[in-house]
Write a protein that holds these residues in place. Structure first.
Motif, PDB file in Angstrom:
ATOM      1  N   SER A  75       0.839  -1.199   0.000  1.00 27.68           N
ATOM      2  CA  SER A  75       0.000   0.000   0.000  1.00 27.68           C
ATOM      3  C   SER A  75       0.867   1.240   0.000  1.00 27.68           C
ATOM      4  CB  SER A  75      -0.904   0.013   1.229  1.00 27.68           C
ATOM      5  OG  SER A  75      -1.727  -1.120   1.246  1.00 27.68           O
ATOM      6  N   PHE A  76       0.369   2.275  -0.553  1.00 26.97           N
ATOM      7  CA  PHE A  76       0.956   3.598  -0.722  1.00 26.97           C
ATOM      8  C   PHE A  76       2.437   3.757  -0.426  1.00 26.97           C
ATOM      9  CE2 PHE A  76      -1.924   3.316   2.891  1.00 26.97           C
ATOM     10  CZ  PHE A  76      -1.149   3.633   3.991  1.00 26.97           C
ATOM     11  N   GLY A  77       3.109   4.289  -1.429  1.00 32.89           N
ATOM     12  CA  GLY A  77       4.422   4.868  -1.235  1.00 32.89           C
ATOM     13  C   GLY A  77       5.646   4.098  -1.633  1.00 32.89           C
ATOM     14  N   VAL A  78       5.550   2.847  -2.052  1.00 35.84           N
ATOM     15  CA  VAL A  78       6.793   2.120  -2.275  1.00 35.84           C
ATOM     16  C   VAL A  78       7.589   2.664  -3.452  1.00 35.84           C
ATOM     17  CG1 VAL A  78       6.285   0.188  -3.837  1.00 35.84           C
ATOM     18  CG2 VAL A  78       7.745  -0.148  -1.879  1.00 35.84           C
ATOM     19  N   TYR A  79       6.942   3.262  -4.440  1.00 37.34           N
ATOM     20  CA  TYR A  79       7.681   3.776  -5.579  1.00 37.34           C
ATOM     21  C   TYR A  79       7.853   5.287  -5.523  1.00 37.34           C
ATOM     22  CZ  TYR A  79       7.147  -0.890  -7.341  1.00 37.34           C
ATOM     23  OH  TYR A  79       7.207  -2.248  -7.472  1.00 37.34           O
ATOM     24  N   GLN A  80       7.840   5.840  -4.317  1.00 39.16           N
ATOM     25  CA  GLN A  80       7.973   7.285  -4.163  1.00 39.16           C
ATOM     26  C   GLN A  80       9.289   7.805  -4.736  1.00 39.16           C
ATOM     27  OE1 GLN A  80       7.445   7.611  -0.009  1.00 39.16           O
ATOM     28  NE2 GLN A  80       9.106   6.247   0.455  1.00 39.16           N
ATOM     29  N   ASN A  81      10.375   7.105  -4.549  1.00 39.57           N
ATOM     30  CA  ASN A  81      11.657   7.472  -5.142  1.00 39.57           C
ATOM     31  C   ASN A  81      12.437   6.189  -5.361  1.00 39.57           C
ATOM     32  OD1 ASN A  81      14.049   8.523  -6.011  1.00 39.57           O
ATOM     33  ND2 ASN A  81      14.595   9.491  -4.095  1.00 39.57           N
ATOM     34  N   PRO A  82      12.389   5.640  -6.558  1.00 45.48           N
ATOM     35  CA  PRO A  82      13.030   4.347  -6.797  1.00 45.48           C
ATOM     36  C   PRO A  82      14.551   4.396  -6.878  1.00 45.48           C
ATOM     37  CG  PRO A  82      12.066   5.160  -8.824  1.00 45.48           C
ATOM     38  CD  PRO A  82      11.673   6.122  -7.733  1.00 45.48           C
ATOM     39  N   ASN A  83      15.142   5.588  -6.934  1.00 43.17           N
ATOM     40  CA  ASN A  83      16.600   5.724  -6.983  1.00 43.17           C
ATOM     41  C   ASN A  83      17.128   5.996  -5.589  1.00 43.17           C
ATOM     42  OD1 ASN A  83      16.926   5.523  -9.894  1.00 43.17           O
ATOM     43  ND2 ASN A  83      15.845   7.477  -9.949  1.00 43.17           N
ATOM     44  N   LEU A  84      17.797   5.003  -5.019  1.00 42.79           N
ATOM     45  CA  LEU A  84      18.311   5.133  -3.655  1.00 42.79           C
ATOM     46  C   LEU A  84      19.825   5.256  -3.669  1.00 42.79           C
ATOM     47  CD1 LEU A  84      16.255   2.324  -1.879  1.00 42.79           C
ATOM     48  CD2 LEU A  84      15.733   4.765  -2.005  1.00 42.79           C
ATOM     49  N   LYS A  85      20.332   6.171  -2.866  1.00 35.09           N
ATOM     50  CA  LYS A  85      21.774   6.295  -2.649  1.00 35.09           C
ATOM     51  C   LYS A  85      22.111   5.560  -1.359  1.00 35.09           C
ATOM     52  CE  LYS A  85      22.109  10.446  -5.268  1.00 35.09           C
ATOM     53  NZ  LYS A  85      22.448  11.821  -5.376  1.00 35.09           N
ATOM     54  N   PHE A  86      23.374   5.379  -1.100  1.00 35.88           N
ATOM     55  CA  PHE A  86      23.819   4.607   0.058  1.00 35.88           C
ATOM     56  C   PHE A  86      23.122   5.072   1.338  1.00 35.88           C
ATOM     57  CE2 PHE A  86      26.557   3.672   3.642  1.00 35.88           C
ATOM     58  CZ  PHE A  86      26.784   2.328   3.452  1.00 35.88           C
ATOM     59  N   GLY A  87      22.507   4.135   2.022  1.00 40.47           N
ATOM     60  CA  GLY A  87      21.845   4.416   3.295  1.00 40.47           C
ATOM     61  C   GLY A  87      20.415   4.898   3.188  1.00 40.47           C
ATOM     62  N   GLN A  88      19.974   5.299   2.003  1.00 41.73           N
ATOM     63  CA  GLN A  88      18.597   5.774   1.865  1.00 41.73           C
ATOM     64  C   GLN A  88      17.623   4.602   1.922  1.00 41.73           C
ATOM     65  OE1 GLN A  88      18.715   8.091  -1.804  1.00 41.73           O
ATOM     66  NE2 GLN A  88      18.696   9.962  -0.588  1.00 41.73           N
ATOM     67  N   VAL A  89      16.410   4.906   2.401  1.00 43.88           N
ATOM     68  CA  VAL A  89      15.407   3.871   2.633  1.00 43.88           C
ATOM     69  C   VAL A  89      14.133   4.176   1.862  1.00 43.88           C
ATOM     70  CG1 VAL A  89      13.961   2.758   4.391  1.00 43.88           C
ATOM     71  CG2 VAL A  89      16.316   3.396   4.936  1.00 43.88           C
ATOM     72  N   MET A  90      13.568   3.152   1.259  1.00 43.36           N
ATOM     73  CA  MET A  90      12.247   3.205   0.657  1.00 43.36           C
ATOM     74  C   MET A  90      11.326   2.482   1.631  1.00 43.36           C
ATOM     75  SD  MET A  90      11.112   1.580  -2.975  1.00 43.36           S
ATOM     76  CE  MET A  90      11.915   2.806  -3.980  1.00 43.36           C
ATOM     77  N   LYS A  91      10.181   3.076   1.929  1.00 44.65           N
ATOM     78  CA  LYS A  91       9.298   2.533   2.958  1.00 44.65           C
ATOM     79  C   LYS A  91       7.876   2.459   2.422  1.00 44.65           C
ATOM     80  CE  LYS A  91       7.895   3.949   7.605  1.00 44.65           C
ATOM     81  NZ  LYS A  91       8.174   4.907   8.670  1.00 44.65           N
ATOM     82  N   ALA A  92       7.184   1.347   2.728  1.00 47.13           N
ATOM     83  CA  ALA A  92       5.796   1.183   2.295  1.00 47.13           C
ATOM     84  C   ALA A  92       5.034   0.353   3.320  1.00 47.13           C
ATOM     85  CB  ALA A  92       5.738   0.509   0.938  1.00 47.13           C
ATOM     86  N   VAL A  93       3.718   0.480   3.276  1.00 43.50           N
ATOM     87  CA  VAL A  93       2.844  -0.269   4.171  1.00 43.50           C
ATOM     88  C   VAL A  93       2.475  -1.592   3.500  1.00 43.50           C
ATOM     89  CG1 VAL A  93       0.598  -0.273   5.332  1.00 43.50           C
ATOM     90  CG2 VAL A  93       1.923   1.836   5.173  1.00 43.50           C
ATOM     91  N   LEU A  94       2.576  -2.679   4.262  1.00 46.71           N
ATOM     92  CA  LEU A  94       2.197  -3.991   3.754  1.00 46.71           C
ATOM     93  C   LEU A  94       0.690  -4.159   3.784  1.00 46.71           C
ATOM     94  CD1 LEU A  94       4.746  -6.297   5.603  1.00 46.71           C
ATOM     95  CD2 LEU A  94       4.826  -5.545   3.240  1.00 46.71           C
ATOM     96  N   GLY A  95       0.170  -4.898   2.819  1.00 46.79           N
ATOM     97  CA  GLY A  95      -1.251  -5.204   2.778  1.00 46.79           C
ATOM     98  C   GLY A  95      -1.575  -6.529   3.435  1.00 46.79           C
ATOM     99  N   CYS A  96      -0.619  -7.101   4.180  1.00 41.44           N
ATOM    100  CA  CYS A  96      -0.829  -8.343   4.924  1.00 41.44           C
ATOM    101  C   CYS A  96      -0.095  -8.227   6.255  1.00 41.44           C
ATOM    102  CB  CYS A  96      -0.339  -9.547   4.121  1.00 41.44           C
ATOM    103  SG  CYS A  96       1.432  -9.549   3.780  1.00 41.44           S
ATOM    104  N   ASP A  97      -0.324  -9.165   7.140  1.00 35.38           N
ATOM    105  CA  ASP A  97       0.377  -9.167   8.419  1.00 35.38           C
ATOM    106  C   ASP A  97       1.842  -9.527   8.215  1.00 35.38           C
ATOM    107  OD1 ASP A  97      -2.391 -10.633  10.225  1.00 35.38           O
ATOM    108  OD2 ASP A  97      -1.892  -8.529   9.896  1.00 35.38           O
ATOM    109  N   MET A  98       2.717  -8.921   9.007  1.00 31.69           N
ATOM    110  CA  MET A  98       4.140  -9.172   8.854  1.00 31.69           C
ATOM    111  C   MET A  98       4.497 -10.626   9.139  1.00 31.69           C
ATOM    112  SD  MET A  98       5.515  -6.965  12.096  1.00 31.69           S
ATOM    113  CE  MET A  98       6.992  -7.763  12.648  1.00 31.69           C
ATOM    114  N   GLU A  99       3.703 -11.312   9.951  1.00 34.66           N
ATOM    115  CA  GLU A  99       3.956 -12.719  10.248  1.00 34.66           C
ATOM    116  C   GLU A  99       3.716 -13.607   9.031  1.00 34.66           C
ATOM    117  OE1 GLU A  99       1.789 -10.920  12.198  1.00 34.66           O
ATOM    118  OE2 GLU A  99       3.107 -10.528  13.891  1.00 34.66           O
ATOM    119  N   GLN A 100       2.958 -13.117   8.057  1.00 36.43           N
ATOM    120  CA  GLN A 100       2.658 -13.887   6.853  1.00 36.43           C
ATOM    121  C   GLN A 100       3.743 -13.773   5.784  1.00 36.43           C
ATOM    122  OE1 GLN A 100      -1.088 -12.065   5.872  1.00 36.43           O
ATOM    123  NE2 GLN A 100      -2.258 -13.683   6.876  1.00 36.43           N
ATOM    124  N   VAL A 101       4.639 -12.818   5.909  1.00 39.07           N
ATOM    125  CA  VAL A 101       5.659 -12.594   4.882  1.00 39.07           C
ATOM    126  C   VAL A 101       6.714 -13.687   4.964  1.00 39.07           C
ATOM    127  CG1 VAL A 101       7.438 -11.037   4.020  1.00 39.07           C
ATOM    128  CG2 VAL A 101       5.263 -10.123   4.849  1.00 39.07           C
TER     129      VAL A 101
END
Length: 117
Positions: A75-101
């Motif tokens: 959900s929302f935001g994972v492709y906000q900035n697909p070009n990452l430099k060292f240490g930068q983070v891309m963050k997004a909300v999962l559409g399932c429980d983290m235990e299911q991943v």
């Protein structure tokens, strides 16, 4: 009590296993407090499951992210900035429980990498 639970969950966050050190990214999944909760109250979720993709090289482009072979939407935001430099983070909300991943596949300009949890 809610804050203690939240802190414990964040510290417990999941990390990918079984990878060598040459991947251009790292992947973590955490439970984090929803920043909008304080403004929206009972109408917003208190916590969200987030995926964090962090660059471990000077520059990497994220082309596609697939969780559980497409069975867990992002959900929302994972492709906000697909070009990452060292240490930068891309963050997004999962559409399932983290235990299911169980698997996260990230396609980059440097190849495709699969992380198992």
């Amino acid at each position: 009590m809610k804050k203690i639970f939240g802190i414990l969950c964040m510290l417990w966050g999941l990390s990918a296993c079984g990878l060598n050190e040459s991947t251009p990214i790292s992947v973590n999944i955490n439970l984090e407090e929803n920043p909008a909760y304080q403004y929206q109250g009972e109408y917003a979720a208190l916590y969200y499951n987030y995926i964090h993709i962090q660059s471990t090289v000077d520059q990497v482009r994220i082309n596609r992210v697939s969780i559980n072979r497409g069975n867990c939407p992002i959900s929302f935001g994972v492709y906000q900035n697909p070009n990452l430099k060292f240490g930068q983070v891309m963050k997004a909300v999962l559409g399932c429980d983290m235990e299911q991943v169980r698997e996260v596949t990230v396609d980059t300009d440097q190849g495709e990498f699969t992380f198992n949890f």
